[in-house]
Design a protein around this motif. Structure first.
Motif, PDB file in Angstrom:
ATOM      1  N   ALA A   1       0.835  -1.200   0.000  1.00  0.00           N
ATOM      2  CA  ALA A   1       0.000   0.000   0.000  1.00  0.00           C
ATOM      3  C   ALA A   1       0.874   1.257   0.000  1.00  0.00           C
ATOM      4  O   ALA A   1       0.606   2.217  -0.736  1.00  0.00           O
ATOM      5  N   ALA A   2       1.934   1.250   0.815  1.00  0.00           N
ATOM      6  CA  ALA A   2       2.832   2.397   0.854  1.00  0.00           C
ATOM      7  C   ALA A   2       3.537   2.596  -0.483  1.00  0.00           C
ATOM      8  O   ALA A   2       3.692   3.730  -0.958  1.00  0.00           O
ATOM      9  N   ALA A   3       3.950   1.494  -1.118  1.00  0.00           N
ATOM     10  CA  ALA A   3       4.618   1.583  -2.419  1.00  0.00           C
ATOM     11  C   ALA A   3       3.668   2.120  -3.484  1.00  0.00           C
ATOM     12  O   ALA A   3       4.073   2.906  -4.346  1.00  0.00           O
ATOM     13  N   THR A   4       2.414   1.713  -3.427  1.00  0.00           N
ATOM     14  CA  THR A   4       1.422   2.203  -4.390  1.00  0.00           C
ATOM     15  C   THR A   4       1.293   3.719  -4.299  1.00  0.00           C
ATOM     16  O   THR A   4       1.285   4.421  -5.322  1.00  0.00           O
ATOM     17  N   LEU A   5       1.209   4.226  -3.083  1.00  0.00           N
ATOM     18  CA  LEU A   5       1.048   5.670  -2.916  1.00  0.00           C
ATOM     19  C   LEU A   5       2.322   6.426  -3.273  1.00  0.00           C
ATOM     20  O   LEU A   5       2.265   7.523  -3.838  1.00  0.00           O
ATOM     21  N   MET A   6       3.485   5.846  -2.967  1.00  0.00           N
ATOM     22  CA  MET A   6       4.742   6.489  -3.351  1.00  0.00           C
ATOM     23  C   MET A   6       4.862   6.575  -4.867  1.00  0.00           C
ATOM     24  O   MET A   6       5.260   7.603  -5.414  1.00  0.00           O
ATOM     25  N   ASN A   7       4.501   5.497  -5.550  1.00  0.00           N
ATOM     26  CA  ASN A   7       4.563   5.506  -7.013  1.00  0.00           C
ATOM     27  C   ASN A   7       3.603   6.532  -7.602  1.00  0.00           C
ATOM     28  O   ASN A   7       3.887   7.147  -8.638  1.00  0.00           O
ATOM     29  N   PHE A   8       2.485   6.727  -6.950  1.00  0.00           N
ATOM     30  CA  PHE A   8       1.493   7.693  -7.420  1.00  0.00           C
ATOM     31  C   PHE A   8       1.929   9.130  -7.135  1.00  0.00           C
ATOM     32  O   PHE A   8       1.786  10.019  -7.974  1.00  0.00           O
ATOM     33  N   ALA A   9       2.496   9.346  -5.943  1.00  0.00           N
ATOM     34  CA  ALA A   9       2.730  10.718  -5.486  1.00  0.00           C
ATOM     35  C   ALA A   9       4.147  11.231  -5.718  1.00  0.00           C
ATOM     36  O   ALA A   9       4.322  12.417  -6.001  1.00  0.00           O
ATOM     37  N   TRP A  10       5.152  10.388  -5.583  1.00  0.00           N
ATOM     38  CA  TRP A  10       6.499  10.926  -5.501  1.00  0.00           C
ATOM     39  C   TRP A  10       6.990  11.532  -6.803  1.00  0.00           C
ATOM     40  O   TRP A  10       7.756  12.500  -6.789  1.00  0.00           O
ATOM     41  N   ALA A  11       6.572  11.001  -7.938  1.00  0.00           N
ATOM     42  CA  ALA A  11       7.002  11.594  -9.209  1.00  0.00           C
ATOM     43  C   ALA A  11       6.574  13.050  -9.272  1.00  0.00           C
ATOM     44  O   ALA A  11       7.348  13.932  -9.659  1.00  0.00           O
ATOM     45  N   GLY A  12       5.338  13.320  -8.878  1.00  0.00           N
ATOM     46  CA  GLY A  12       4.870  14.707  -8.866  1.00  0.00           C
ATOM     47  C   GLY A  12       5.576  15.549  -7.834  1.00  0.00           C
ATOM     48  O   GLY A  12       5.969  16.693  -8.105  1.00  0.00           O
ATOM     49  N   LEU A  13       5.777  15.008  -6.640  1.00  0.00           N
ATOM     50  CA  LEU A  13       6.475  15.755  -5.593  1.00  0.00           C
ATOM     51  C   LEU A  13       7.921  16.036  -6.001  1.00  0.00           C
ATOM     52  O   LEU A  13       8.438  17.132  -5.791  1.00  0.00           O
ATOM     53  N   GLY A  14       8.556  15.018  -6.573  1.00  0.00           N
ATOM     54  CA  GLY A  14       9.946  15.200  -6.991  1.00  0.00           C
ATOM     55  C   GLY A  14      10.087  16.272  -8.053  1.00  0.00           C
ATOM     56  O   GLY A  14      11.003  17.096  -8.004  1.00  0.00           O
ATOM     57  N   ASN A  15       9.184  16.296  -9.024  1.00  0.00           N
ATOM     58  CA  ASN A  15       9.221  17.333 -10.053  1.00  0.00           C
ATOM     59  C   ASN A  15       8.995  18.712  -9.459  1.00  0.00           C
ATOM     60  O   ASN A  15       9.666  19.687  -9.831  1.00  0.00           O
ATOM     61  N   LEU A  16       8.043  18.816  -8.540  1.00  0.00           N
ATOM     62  CA  LEU A  16       7.769  20.111  -7.924  1.00  0.00           C
ATOM     63  C   LEU A  16       8.983  20.632  -7.168  1.00  0.00           C
ATOM     64  O   LEU A  16       9.306  21.818  -7.215  1.00  0.00           O
ATOM     65  N   MET A  17       9.675  19.744  -6.486  1.00  0.00           N
ATOM     66  CA  MET A  17      10.866  20.157  -5.734  1.00  0.00           C
ATOM     67  C   MET A  17      11.965  20.647  -6.665  1.00  0.00           C
ATOM     68  O   MET A  17      12.793  21.467  -6.275  1.00  0.00           O
ATOM     69  N   ARG A  18      11.957  20.153  -7.910  1.00  0.00           N
ATOM     70  CA  ARG A  18      12.948  20.628  -8.877  1.00  0.00           C
ATOM     71  C   ARG A  18      12.435  21.809  -9.694  1.00  0.00           C
ATOM     72  O   ARG A  18      13.104  22.268 -10.617  1.00  0.00           O
ATOM     73  N   GLY A  19      11.240  22.290  -9.358  1.00  0.00           N
ATOM     74  CA  GLY A  19      10.672  23.432 -10.067  1.00  0.00           C
ATOM     75  C   GLY A  19      10.006  23.080 -11.361  1.00  0.00           C
ATOM     76  O   GLY A  19       9.727  23.949 -12.191  1.00  0.00           O
ATOM     77  N   VAL A  20       9.747  21.787 -11.608  1.00  0.00           N
ATOM     78  CA  VAL A  20       9.114  21.348 -12.845  1.00  0.00           C
ATOM     79  C   VAL A  20       7.627  21.190 -12.574  1.00  0.00           C
ATOM     80  O   VAL A  20       7.214  20.325 -11.800  1.00  0.00           O
ATOM     81  N   ARG A  21       6.814  22.018 -13.213  1.00  0.00           N
ATOM     82  CA  ARG A  21       5.375  21.989 -12.995  1.00  0.00           C
ATOM     83  C   ARG A  21       4.651  21.407 -14.194  1.00  0.00           C
ATOM     84  O   ARG A  21       5.063  21.609 -15.342  1.00  0.00           O
ATOM     85  N   TRP A  22       3.551  20.723 -13.923  1.00  0.00           N
ATOM     86  CA  TRP A  22       2.695  20.233 -14.992  1.00  0.00           C
ATOM     87  C   TRP A  22       1.860  21.372 -15.538  1.00  0.00           C
ATOM     88  O   TRP A  22       1.356  22.203 -14.786  1.00  0.00           O
ATOM     89  N   VAL A  23       1.728  21.425 -16.843  1.00  0.00           N
ATOM     90  CA  VAL A  23       0.854  22.414 -17.503  1.00  0.00           C
ATOM     91  C   VAL A  23       0.014  21.695 -18.542  1.00  0.00           C
ATOM     92  O   VAL A  23       0.469  20.678 -19.117  1.00  0.00           O
ATOM     93  N   PRO A  24      -1.195  22.139 -18.812  1.00  0.00           N
ATOM     94  CA  PRO A  24      -2.017  21.474 -19.833  1.00  0.00           C
ATOM     95  C   PRO A  24      -1.347  21.540 -21.194  1.00  0.00           C
ATOM     96  O   PRO A  24      -0.719  22.539 -21.561  1.00  0.00           O
ATOM     97  N   SER A  25      -1.451  20.462 -21.946  1.00  0.00           N
ATOM     98  CA  SER A  25      -0.861  20.427 -23.269  1.00  0.00           C
ATOM     99  C   SER A  25      -1.718  21.272 -24.223  1.00  0.00           C
ATOM    100  O   SER A  25      -2.915  21.471 -24.007  1.00  0.00           O
ATOM    101  N   ALA A  26      -1.091  21.755 -25.292  1.00  0.00           N
ATOM    102  CA  ALA A  26      -1.816  22.537 -26.283  1.00  0.00           C
ATOM    103  C   ALA A  26      -2.802  21.643 -27.012  1.00  0.00           C
ATOM    104  O   ALA A  26      -2.556  20.463 -27.235  1.00  0.00           O
TER     105      ALA A  26
END
Length: 211
Positions: A185-210
């Motif tokens: 269960a913990a691994a499932t949530l890490m796989n779901f959340a950490w990619a987004g958290l890691g990008n945010l910490m590096r200043g990489v934000r998601w934006v809607p595609s054109a």
């Protein structure tokens, strides 16, 4: 038997009964029988059914918060701290399914004052998770500008709320699904959340595609 020990036995019985039968269906007779005491003794120690249920919520909430806080590996990397905290959360909810049912299902569906007691616990966990994510994000940004810091604080607060909400839902699913371990269960949530958290910490934000 000392009063404190007898009282904990009664609360153990109450948590099991409330967790399995629900607040409305649970009776003081059943709780007394499971605890091995008379019903008048339950009332003498813990007063009304409402007060007994409130005491159970507070005890289970305090135990969950303490488990999460104790489980985090202090001084570890940001992802390791989050991983260990989530692991502690799911280990506790899996080991105490009746207590988690009281907090996640019963208390929230019966209004005040029960819902308010659970909200206090949730606020504590959200604040703790916010601190974990915020510290890692600020370190990754190396001291952002005032404006960036304000945006970052808002992002972190929202992410903490989302992460705790997801963990709550996933814990209920994991407890109801045979074969799902706390680690999975913990691994499932890490796989779901950490990619987004890691990008945010590096200043990489998601934006809607054109279009």
């Amino acid at each position: 038997m000392p009063r404190a020990v007898r009282e904990q036995q009664m609360m153990d019985a109450a948590v099991r009964t409330f967790g399995q039968l629900g607040y409305r269906a649970a009776s003081m007779d059943e709780i007394a029988e499971l605890a091995g005491v008379s019903k008048p003794l339950v009332y003498l120690y813990l007063n009304s059914k409402e007060e007994l249920f409130t005491a159970c919520i507070r005890r289970e909430a305090a135990a969950l918060v303490a488990a999460v806080q104790a489980g985090v590996e202090s001084g570890a990397t940001a992802d390791r701290q989050l991983w260990s905290g989530l692991g502690a959360f799911f280990e506790h909810t899996a080991s105490n399914p009746d207590g988690w049912a009281v907090l996640h299902r019963q208390a929230r569906t019966h209004g005040e004052p029960f819902a308010g007691e659970v909200a206090v616990m949730r606020d504590e966990i959200v604040e703790f998770v916010t601190g974990l994510i915020g510290a890692a994000a600020r370190e990754a940004h190396g001291g952002p500008s005032d404006r960036d810091a304000e945006l970052l604080d808002r992002d972190v607060a929202g992410l903490a709320q989302a992460l705790v909400g997801a963990a709550e839902s996933l814990a209920g699913w994991a407890n109801d699904t045979e074969g799902v371990s706390a680690k999975e269960a913990a691994a499932t949530l890490m796989n779901f959340a950490w990619a987004g958290l890691g990008n945010l910490m590096r200043g990489v934000r998601w934006v809607p595609s054109a279009r």
